[in-house]
Design a protein around this motif. Structure first.
Motif, PDB file in Angstrom:
ATOM      1  N   LYS A 184     -19.081  70.142  55.316  1.00 35.56           N
ATOM      2  CA  LYS A 184     -18.681  69.908  56.704  1.00 35.56           C
ATOM      3  C   LYS A 184     -17.199  69.585  56.871  1.00 35.56           C
ATOM      4  CE  LYS A 184     -22.779  70.024  58.815  1.00 35.56           C
ATOM      5  NZ  LYS A 184     -23.079  70.893  59.952  1.00 35.56           N
ATOM      6  N   VAL A 185     -16.538  69.060  55.840  1.00 35.57           N
ATOM      7  CA  VAL A 185     -15.145  68.634  55.958  1.00 35.57           C
ATOM      8  C   VAL A 185     -14.315  69.374  54.903  1.00 35.57           C
ATOM      9  CG1 VAL A 185     -13.545  66.693  55.906  1.00 35.57           C
ATOM     10  CG2 VAL A 185     -15.878  66.352  56.755  1.00 35.57           C
ATOM     11  N   PHE A 186     -13.173  69.913  55.350  1.00 37.17           N
ATOM     12  CA  PHE A 186     -12.306  70.678  54.454  1.00 37.17           C
ATOM     13  C   PHE A 186     -10.874  70.177  54.625  1.00 37.17           C
ATOM     14  CE2 PHE A 186     -15.975  73.180  55.502  1.00 37.17           C
ATOM     15  CZ  PHE A 186     -16.355  73.732  54.293  1.00 37.17           C
ATOM     16  N   ARG A 187     -10.242  69.819  53.495  1.00 35.62           N
ATOM     17  CA  ARG A 187      -8.903  69.233  53.530  1.00 35.62           C
ATOM     18  C   ARG A 187      -7.942  70.054  52.685  1.00 35.62           C
ATOM     19  NH1 ARG A 187     -12.405  64.751  52.807  1.00 35.62           N
ATOM     20  NH2 ARG A 187     -12.403  63.316  54.602  1.00 35.62           N
ATOM     21  N   ALA A 188      -6.768  70.315  53.240  1.00 33.08           N
ATOM     22  CA  ALA A 188      -5.701  70.949  52.476  1.00 33.08           C
ATOM     23  C   ALA A 188      -4.924  69.884  51.714  1.00 33.08           C
ATOM     24  CB  ALA A 188      -4.780  71.732  53.408  1.00 33.08           C
ATOM     25  N   ARG A 189      -4.106  70.315  50.761  1.00 36.79           N
ATOM     26  CA  ARG A 189      -3.376  69.376  49.916  1.00 36.79           C
ATOM     27  C   ARG A 189      -2.164  68.797  50.640  1.00 36.79           C
ATOM     28  NH1 ARG A 189      -4.371  69.951  44.401  1.00 36.79           N
ATOM     29  NH2 ARG A 189      -2.959  68.183  44.189  1.00 36.79           N
ATOM     30  N   ARG A 190      -1.872  67.533  50.311  1.00 37.90           N
ATOM     31  CA  ARG A 190      -0.701  66.855  50.855  1.00 37.90           C
ATOM     32  C   ARG A 190       0.551  67.335  50.138  1.00 37.90           C
ATOM     33  NH1 ARG A 190       2.603  62.554  49.884  1.00 37.90           N
ATOM     34  NH2 ARG A 190       3.035  61.113  51.635  1.00 37.90           N
ATOM     35  N   GLY A 191       1.688  67.332  50.842  1.00 34.92           N
ATOM     36  CA  GLY A 191       2.957  67.657  50.195  1.00 34.92           C
ATOM     37  C   GLY A 191       3.406  66.532  49.288  1.00 34.92           C
ATOM     38  N   GLY A 192       4.106  66.874  48.225  1.00 35.26           N
ATOM     39  CA  GLY A 192       4.601  65.856  47.300  1.00 35.26           C
ATOM     40  C   GLY A 192       5.809  65.123  47.865  1.00 35.26           C
ATOM     41  N   ASN A 193       6.006  63.883  47.423  1.00 33.12           N
ATOM     42  CA  ASN A 193       7.177  63.113  47.841  1.00 33.12           C
ATOM     43  C   ASN A 193       8.421  63.612  47.118  1.00 33.12           C
ATOM     44  OD1 ASN A 193       5.603  61.464  49.495  1.00 33.12           O
ATOM     45  ND2 ASN A 193       5.218  59.989  47.840  1.00 33.12           N
ATOM     46  N   GLY A 194       9.562  63.451  47.777  1.00 32.44           N
ATOM     47  CA  GLY A 194      10.816  63.805  47.124  1.00 32.44           C
ATOM     48  C   GLY A 194      11.117  62.865  45.969  1.00 32.44           C
ATOM     49  N   ALA A 195      12.101  63.227  45.164  1.00 35.33           N
ATOM     50  CA  ALA A 195      12.470  62.405  44.008  1.00 35.33           C
ATOM     51  C   ALA A 195      13.983  62.405  43.855  1.00 35.33           C
ATOM     52  CB  ALA A 195      11.796  62.938  42.747  1.00 35.33           C
ATOM     53  N   GLY A 196      14.478  61.550  42.928  1.00 36.19           N
ATOM     54  CA  GLY A 196      15.906  61.506  42.669  1.00 36.19           C
ATOM     55  C   GLY A 196      16.406  62.807  42.094  1.00 36.19           C
ATOM     56  N   ALA A 197      17.725  62.861  41.916  1.00 34.43           N
ATOM     57  CA  ALA A 197      18.389  64.067  41.404  1.00 34.43           C
ATOM     58  C   ALA A 197      18.155  65.249  42.333  1.00 34.43           C
ATOM     59  CB  ALA A 197      17.925  64.389  39.991  1.00 34.43           C
ATOM     60  N   ASN A 198      18.025  64.930  43.632  1.00 33.53           N
ATOM     61  CA  ASN A 198      17.844  65.967  44.662  1.00 33.53           C
ATOM     62  C   ASN A 198      16.632  66.861  44.401  1.00 33.53           C
ATOM     63  OD1 ASN A 198      20.119  65.468  46.453  1.00 33.53           O
ATOM     64  ND2 ASN A 198      21.419  66.108  44.721  1.00 33.53           N
ATOM     65  N   ARG A 199      15.595  66.270  43.849  1.00 33.75           N
ATOM     66  CA  ARG A 199      14.375  67.049  43.590  1.00 33.75           C
ATOM     67  C   ARG A 199      13.463  67.013  44.815  1.00 33.75           C
ATOM     68  NH1 ARG A 199      12.542  64.357  38.053  1.00 33.75           N
ATOM     69  NH2 ARG A 199      13.435  62.574  39.182  1.00 33.75           N
ATOM     70  N   THR A 200      13.052  68.211  45.242  1.00 40.28           N
ATOM     71  CA  THR A 200      12.179  68.352  46.413  1.00 40.28           C
ATOM     72  C   THR A 200      10.724  68.238  45.989  1.00 40.28           C
ATOM     73  OG1 THR A 200      13.770  69.802  47.496  1.00 40.28           O
ATOM     74  CG2 THR A 200      11.512  69.891  48.299  1.00 40.28           C
ATOM     75  N   GLY A 201       9.930  67.564  46.797  1.00 46.31           N
ATOM     76  CA  GLY A 201       8.500  67.454  46.498  1.00 46.31           C
ATOM     77  C   GLY A 201       7.797  68.797  46.589  1.00 46.31           C
ATOM     78  N   ALA A 202       6.717  68.916  45.848  1.00 43.67           N
ATOM     79  CA  ALA A 202       5.954  70.174  45.845  1.00 43.67           C
ATOM     80  C   ALA A 202       5.278  70.400  47.202  1.00 43.67           C
ATOM     81  CB  ALA A 202       4.899  70.139  44.744  1.00 43.67           C
TER      82      ALA A 202
END
Length: 351
Positions: A63-81
């Motif tokens: 009955k319930v379907f959830r998509a994945r959450r985005g990852g948090n950013g990190a140091g060294a200008n790394r973008t979250g997944a």
């Protein structure tokens, strides 16, 4: 698998990831500056039409379907997944409604068609985004936005060119099995067909159409009596209806009365459906001597004041079915050509 044509479910898109607060710290690099990366976008939820499916049964189980959450950013200008999108396959012909507002979100009528039903959240910004000539060490970040959440109602309306309607035991299932590869349940008692059955009818090289056998209707079906009312909606997508009538029913009901009863149920369910092109098919002609068939057909046509095409057939006699199938194919080709010409004209006007 059980045939299910309605289902309620909840979809939740993924939240966006949060931006990161970070400063570059390396030996021999004094005052390295902000290097917090952005978060990732949350995953969205999509419906995709799949011609291999013919039921919504799976959505009665889960009955319930959830998509994945985005990852948090990190140091060294790394973008979250970025969160993975969630793709839910549904049968071709599925309509999707917002259950809270009753709004039609989309109608999936072609194989592979995609419909986004919940938008994923957008990513938050890291503090590196806020660096400026006057703000060399920003401590500002933003959080990702929440993903969209929706309560949905899925409703399946089978896609078929021609629909078979009629009272129980009119011989619709036998007729379908005689002209296509479908193998519906056939027995000598009413309501043997409990779910719509679809078959492909081949008329010649590269000439075919789909035919759906709907469960038998009875008087009061439009108000919920019997089984057929649940499946009348499947006839709404058809281009042509074949009204199948048993010319010698076991209960002795005159064929003209049987036709009038079903016509009334179609009108009660949907005036538009009642106005759909409908041909009369007098079935089980093999039960009558040949010299009596024409007279019975003329009597029925006169009682009904029937203006449309009339055919007297027997599922046991392939020769009696060929004129009907040939005429149906010719009519469908004409209707398809008319629709195509209309689309072309509309395109010319738009240009």
């Amino acid at each position: 698998m059980k045939f299910v044509d309605e289902a309620n479910l909840r979809v939740e898109a993924g939240d966006g990831g949060n931006g990161c607060l970070s400063f570059r710290r390396e030996k021999y690099v004094p005052r390295g500056g902000p290097d917090g990366g952005d978060g990732g976008d949350g995953g969205s939820v999509f419906l995709v039409a799949d011609h291999n499916l013919n039921t919504l049964y799976d959505y009665r189980v889960s009955k319930v379907f959830r998509a994945r959450r985005g990852g948090n950013g990190a140091g060294a200008n790394r973008t979250g997944a970025k969160g993975d999108d969630l793709v839910l396959p549904v049968p071709v012909g599925t309509l999707c409604f917002d259950r809270d507002t009753d709004e039609l979100i989309g109608d999936l009528t072609a194989d592979g068609q995609r419909l986004r039903v919940a938008q994923g959240g957008f990513h938050g910004l890291g503090n590196a985004r806020f660096k400026s000539s006057t703000n060399r060490a920003p401590r500002k970040t933003t959080d990702g936005t929440p993903g969209e959440q929706r309560n949905l109602r899925l409703e399946l309306k089978l896609l078929a060119d021609v629909g078979l309607v009629g009272l129980p035991n009119a011989g619709k299932s036998t007729l379908l099995s005689a002209v296509s590869g479908a193998r519906p349940r056939v027995a000598d008692y009413p309501f043997t067909t409990l779910t719509p059955q679809v078959g492909v009818v081949g008329v010649g090289p590269l000439r075919s159409f789909t035919l759906v056998d709907l469960p038998g209707l009875i008087e009061g079906a439009a108000e919920g009596i019997g089984l057929g009312h649940r499946f009348l909606k499947h006839s709404q997508r058809t281009r042509l209806l074949l009204h199948v009538v048993d010319i010698l029913p076991p209960d002795g009901q005159p064929p003209a009365e049987a036709v009038a009863a079903i016509a009334g149920e179609l009108a009660a369910f949907s005036p538009e459906l009642a106005g759909r092109e409908r041909w009369l098919v007098l079935n089980k002609a093999d039960l009558l001597p040949e010299d009596e068939r024409a007279a019975l057909r003329d009597d029925i046509v006169r009682e009904l004041d029937w203006r449309g095409p009339v055919y007297m057939v027997s599922a046991l006699d392939p020769d009696s079915l060929r004129p009907l199938l040939g005429d149906v194919m010719t009519r469908l080709e004409a209707l398809r050509e008319a629709v195509s010409d209309g689309d072309d004209e509309g395109g010319d006007e738009a240009e």
